[in-house]
Design a protein around this motif. Structure first.
Motif, PDB file in Angstrom:
ATOM      1  N   CYS A  21      86.662  96.317  21.322  1.00  0.00           N
ATOM      2  CA  CYS A  21      85.607  97.330  21.203  1.00  0.00           C
ATOM      3  C   CYS A  21      85.715  98.447  22.232  1.00  0.00           C
ATOM      4  CB  CYS A  21      84.242  96.666  21.321  1.00  0.00           C
ATOM      5  SG  CYS A  21      83.915  95.947  22.960  1.00  0.00           S
ATOM      6  N   GLY A  22      86.486  98.213  23.315  1.00  0.00           N
ATOM      7  CA  GLY A  22      86.611  99.246  24.342  1.00  0.00           C
ATOM      8  C   GLY A  22      85.270  99.589  24.964  1.00  0.00           C
ATOM      9  N   THR A  23      84.988 100.874  25.085  1.00  0.00           N
ATOM     10  CA  THR A  23      83.723 101.315  25.699  1.00  0.00           C
ATOM     11  C   THR A  23      82.560 101.303  24.717  1.00  0.00           C
ATOM     12  OG1 THR A  23      84.120 103.668  25.262  1.00  0.00           O
ATOM     13  CG2 THR A  23      84.992 102.768  27.320  1.00  0.00           C
ATOM     14  N   GLY A  24      82.811 100.851  23.492  1.00  0.00           N
ATOM     15  CA  GLY A  24      81.711 100.617  22.562  1.00  0.00           C
ATOM     16  C   GLY A  24      81.280 101.785  21.709  1.00  0.00           C
ATOM     17  N   GLN A  25      82.104 102.802  21.597  1.00  0.00           N
ATOM     18  CA  GLN A  25      81.713 103.966  20.796  1.00  0.00           C
ATOM     19  C   GLN A  25      81.448 103.590  19.343  1.00  0.00           C
ATOM     20  OE1 GLN A  25      84.699 106.980  19.766  1.00  0.00           O
ATOM     21  NE2 GLN A  25      83.303 108.570  20.466  1.00  0.00           N
ATOM     22  N   THR A  26      82.375 102.841  18.750  1.00  0.00           N
ATOM     23  CA  THR A  26      82.212 102.431  17.352  1.00  0.00           C
ATOM     24  C   THR A  26      81.025 101.497  17.182  1.00  0.00           C
ATOM     25  OG1 THR A  26      84.535 102.723  16.740  1.00  0.00           O
ATOM     26  CG2 THR A  26      83.277 101.103  15.489  1.00  0.00           C
TER      27      THR A  26
ATOM     28  N   CYS B  42      72.307  96.835  11.770  1.00  0.00           N
ATOM     29  CA  CYS B  42      72.715  95.470  11.434  1.00  0.00           C
ATOM     30  C   CYS B  42      73.172  94.736  12.700  1.00  0.00           C
ATOM     31  CB  CYS B  42      73.829  95.486  10.398  1.00  0.00           C
ATOM     32  SG  CYS B  42      75.338  96.300  10.952  1.00  0.00           S
ATOM     33  N   SER B  43      73.559  93.482  12.537  1.00  0.00           N
ATOM     34  CA  SER B  43      74.021  92.669  13.656  1.00  0.00           C
ATOM     35  C   SER B  43      75.453  93.068  14.031  1.00  0.00           C
ATOM     36  CB  SER B  43      73.983  91.185  13.273  1.00  0.00           C
ATOM     37  OG  SER B  43      74.634  90.400  14.247  1.00  0.00           O
ATOM     38  N   VAL B  44      75.648  93.481  15.293  1.00  0.00           N
ATOM     39  CA  VAL B  44      76.964  93.915  15.766  1.00  0.00           C
ATOM     40  C   VAL B  44      77.376  93.055  16.963  1.00  0.00           C
ATOM     41  CG1 VAL B  44      78.346  95.815  16.678  1.00  0.00           C
ATOM     42  CG2 VAL B  44      76.525  96.288  15.028  1.00  0.00           C
ATOM     43  N   THR B  45      78.587  92.543  16.912  1.00  0.00           N
ATOM     44  CA  THR B  45      79.172  91.833  18.046  1.00  0.00           C
ATOM     45  C   THR B  45      80.386  92.616  18.519  1.00  0.00           C
ATOM     46  OG1 THR B  45      78.462  89.665  17.231  1.00  0.00           O
ATOM     47  CG2 THR B  45      80.246  89.694  18.839  1.00  0.00           C
ATOM     48  N   SER B  46      80.411  92.929  19.819  1.00  0.00           N
ATOM     49  CA  SER B  46      81.501  93.705  20.406  1.00  0.00           C
ATOM     50  C   SER B  46      82.317  92.802  21.311  1.00  0.00           C
ATOM     51  CB  SER B  46      80.938  94.870  21.223  1.00  0.00           C
ATOM     52  OG  SER B  46      80.112  95.684  20.422  1.00  0.00           O
TER      53      SER B  46
ATOM     54  N   LYS C 191      81.584  99.124  30.717  1.00  0.00           N
ATOM     55  CA  LYS C 191      81.274 100.476  30.242  1.00  0.00           C
ATOM     56  C   LYS C 191      80.558 100.425  28.894  1.00  0.00           C
ATOM     57  CE  LYS C 191      84.950 102.604  32.931  1.00  0.00           C
ATOM     58  NZ  LYS C 191      86.203 103.370  32.977  1.00  0.00           N
ATOM     59  N   ALA C 192      80.944  99.465  28.063  1.00  0.00           N
ATOM     60  CA  ALA C 192      80.263  99.292  26.780  1.00  0.00           C
ATOM     61  C   ALA C 192      78.806  98.883  26.990  1.00  0.00           C
ATOM     62  CB  ALA C 192      80.993  98.241  25.944  1.00  0.00           C
ATOM     63  N   LYS C 193      78.577  97.959  27.921  1.00  0.00           N
ATOM     64  CA  LYS C 193      77.210  97.504  28.199  1.00  0.00           C
ATOM     65  C   LYS C 193      76.325  98.661  28.656  1.00  0.00           C
ATOM     66  CE  LYS C 193      78.525  92.759  29.446  1.00  0.00           C
ATOM     67  NZ  LYS C 193      78.711  91.803  30.566  1.00  0.00           N
ATOM     68  N   GLN C 194      76.885  99.554  29.460  1.00  0.00           N
ATOM     69  CA  GLN C 194      76.122 100.724  29.899  1.00  0.00           C
ATOM     70  C   GLN C 194      75.773 101.612  28.714  1.00  0.00           C
ATOM     71  OE1 GLN C 194      74.878 101.541  33.033  1.00  0.00           O
ATOM     72  NE2 GLN C 194      75.484  99.408  33.398  1.00  0.00           N
ATOM     73  N   ARG C 195      76.709 101.768  27.799  1.00  0.00           N
ATOM     74  CA  ARG C 195      76.458 102.589  26.613  1.00  0.00           C
ATOM     75  C   ARG C 195      75.361 101.980  25.740  1.00  0.00           C
ATOM     76  NH1 ARG C 195      79.966 106.145  23.592  1.00  0.00           N
ATOM     77  NH2 ARG C 195      81.824 105.430  24.724  1.00  0.00           N
TER      78      ARG C 195
ATOM     79  N   HIS D 197      68.533  99.441  20.131  1.00  0.00           N
ATOM     80  CA  HIS D 197      67.717  98.389  19.521  1.00  0.00           C
ATOM     81  C   HIS D 197      68.025  98.387  18.022  1.00  0.00           C
ATOM     82  CE1 HIS D 197      65.412  97.865  23.218  1.00  0.00           C
ATOM     83  NE2 HIS D 197      65.332  99.179  23.280  1.00  0.00           N
ATOM     84  N   PRO D 198      68.430  97.272  17.416  1.00  0.00           N
ATOM     85  CA  PRO D 198      68.585  95.967  18.056  1.00  0.00           C
ATOM     86  C   PRO D 198      69.767  95.957  19.037  1.00  0.00           C
ATOM     87  CG  PRO D 198      69.477  95.918  15.846  1.00  0.00           C
ATOM     88  CD  PRO D 198      68.810  97.243  15.992  1.00  0.00           C
ATOM     89  N   PRO D 199      69.724  95.066  20.018  1.00  0.00           N
ATOM     90  CA  PRO D 199      70.798  95.023  21.005  1.00  0.00           C
ATOM     91  C   PRO D 199      72.109  94.543  20.389  1.00  0.00           C
ATOM     92  CG  PRO D 199      69.327  93.154  21.293  1.00  0.00           C
ATOM     93  CD  PRO D 199      68.693  94.047  20.274  1.00  0.00           C
ATOM     94  N   ILE D 200      73.209  94.935  21.021  1.00  0.00           N
ATOM     95  CA  ILE D 200      74.537  94.523  20.582  1.00  0.00           C
ATOM     96  C   ILE D 200      74.980  93.322  21.409  1.00  0.00           C
ATOM     97  CG2 ILE D 200      76.979  95.201  20.532  1.00  0.00           C
ATOM     98  CD1 ILE D 200      76.047  98.047  19.901  1.00  0.00           C
ATOM     99  N   ASN D 201      75.540  92.333  20.740  1.00  0.00           N
ATOM    100  CA  ASN D 201      76.047  91.144  21.412  1.00  0.00           C
ATOM    101  C   ASN D 201      77.435  91.447  21.978  1.00  0.00           C
ATOM    102  OD1 ASN D 201      76.441  88.474  22.243  1.00  0.00           O
ATOM    103  ND2 ASN D 201      77.269  87.870  20.259  1.00  0.00           N
ATOM    104  N   VAL D 202      77.563  91.483  23.302  1.00  0.00           N
ATOM    105  CA  VAL D 202      78.824  91.820  23.959  1.00  0.00           C
ATOM    106  C   VAL D 202      79.485  90.547  24.456  1.00  0.00           C
ATOM    107  CG1 VAL D 202      79.916  93.133  25.818  1.00  0.00           C
ATOM    108  CG2 VAL D 202      77.887  94.043  24.669  1.00  0.00           C
ATOM    109  N   MET D 203      80.768  90.363  24.105  1.00  0.00           N
ATOM    110  CA  MET D 203      81.466  89.138  24.483  1.00  0.00           C
ATOM    111  C   MET D 203      82.861  89.423  25.012  1.00  0.00           C
ATOM    112  SD  MET D 203      80.438  86.292  21.644  1.00  0.00           S
ATOM    113  CE  MET D 203      81.251  85.040  22.642  1.00  0.00           C
TER     114      MET D 203
END
Length: 237
Positions: free
Chosen positions: A45-50, A60-64, A74-78, A83-89
Motif C-alpha cells: 500500500c505504500g503511503t496509502g494514497q490508493t 467499504c472495508s479497506v485493509t492496507s 506515513k500511511a497511518k498519518q494519511r 471514517h470508517p478507519p482503514i486497517n493497517v497491517m
C-alpha cells in the motif's frame, strides 16, 4: 549503506508510484461493482494514497498491507481523518497474514514483480472469496529488450525476473484463477491532471544516495518509456 529502489520510495514517501498513478487506479476501480459491503486488500500500500481514495469513495472495508515500516507510518498519518478507519497491517505478500477467502478484491499496483511471483499469486488466490477479483498492474517484458538492458532493469529494481505477458498468464492460471483479462497500458503524463502528479511524503534528512537512486529511476523511465511494457491483469477466482 546499500539502498534499494524500494528504500528510495519509502524515504521520499512516493504515493502512486505505479504506472498511471491514481488516475489509472480510479479508472480500473470504476469498472467494478464496489459497495459498502465489499472488502478490499491493498497490498504494498505504500503511503496509502490508493487505500485512502477507496475508503473515501466507496466507504467499504479497506485493509492496507506493506512490509516497509516507514511506508506504513506515513500511511497511518494519511489515514488519521478517515471514517470508517482503514486497517493497517505489516506483512509479506508471499505469506499473507489472513485467513482463507477473506477479501472481495485485491489491488496490487506494481508490487507482485518485486516478490517471489509464484508464491505471491498463490497467496492472492487463497485469501480471495469465491468470485473474488485480483486487479494487478505489472511490468511486462517485451521483445525489444537487449540482454544488457534487461540486466540493467532487473538489477536496479531488485526484481528476480521480468516476465512476459504469457508468463504472467501462465502463473495466474497455475494458481487457479479462471477468468483472466489483460489490458496493455502505455504511460502518459498530463501535468494539468493532479491524479498523474507524483504524491510525496518526505522523510527528514534524506541521504544523497537515495536522491541518486530516484534520479536514476527517472532516467530509466524516460529511456525505456517506449520499450518497457505494462499490463493490467483482472483475475477472477
Amino acid at each position: 549503506m546499500n539502498y534499494t529502489y524500494l528504500d528510495c520510495l519509502a524515504s521520499f514517501g512516493v504515493g502512486g508510484a505505479h504506472p498511471g498513478g491514481l488516475q489509472l487506479t480510479k479508472s480500473i476501480l470504476s469498472r467494478e461493482y464496489i459497495d459498502q459491503e465489499k472488502s478490499i486488500l491493498d497490498v504494498g500500500c505504500g503511503t496509502g494514497q490508493t487505500s485512502a481514495y477507496i475508503a473515501e469513495k466507496y466507504r467499504c472495508s479497506v485493509t492496507s498491507l506493506d512490509s516497509n515500516n516507514t511506508m506504513l507510518e506515513k500511511a497511518k498519518q494519511r489515514f488519521l481523518s478517515l471514517h470508517p478507519p482503514i486497517n493497517v497491517m505489516y506483512g509479506s505478500v508471499e505469506n499473507l497474514p489472513f485467513i482463507d477467502g477473506l477479501f472481495d478484491f485485491i489491488l496490487s499496483e506494481s508490487v507482485t514483480s518485486f516478490t517471489d511471483v509464484s508464491l505471491t499469486i498463490q497467496e492472492f488466490k487463497r485469501v480471495l472469496k469465491p468470485n473474488g477479483v485480483l486487479l494487478a498492474i505489472e511490468m511486462v517484458l517485451e521483445n525489444s529488450f537487449s540482454e544488457e538492458e534487461l540486466k540493467t532493469i532487473v538489477e536496479f529494481y531488485g526484481i528476480s525476473q521480468l516476465l512476459t505477458e504469457s508468463e504472467w498468464l501462465n502463473l495466474f492460471q497455475k494458481a487457479g484463477f479462471k477468468q483472466i483479462k489483460v489490458e496493455k497500458f502505455k504511460q502518459q503524463f498530463d501535468e494539468n491532471n493532479i491524479d498523474t502528479v507524483t504524491d510525496f511524503s518526505l522523510s527528514e534528512n534524506i541521504d544523497d544516495k537515495l536522491l541518486e537512486i530516484f534520479e536514476k529511476h527517472e532516467h530509466l523511465t524516460t529511456t525505456y518509456k517506449d520499450k518497457l511494457g505494462f499490463c493490467i491483469f483482472r483475475c477472477c477466482v
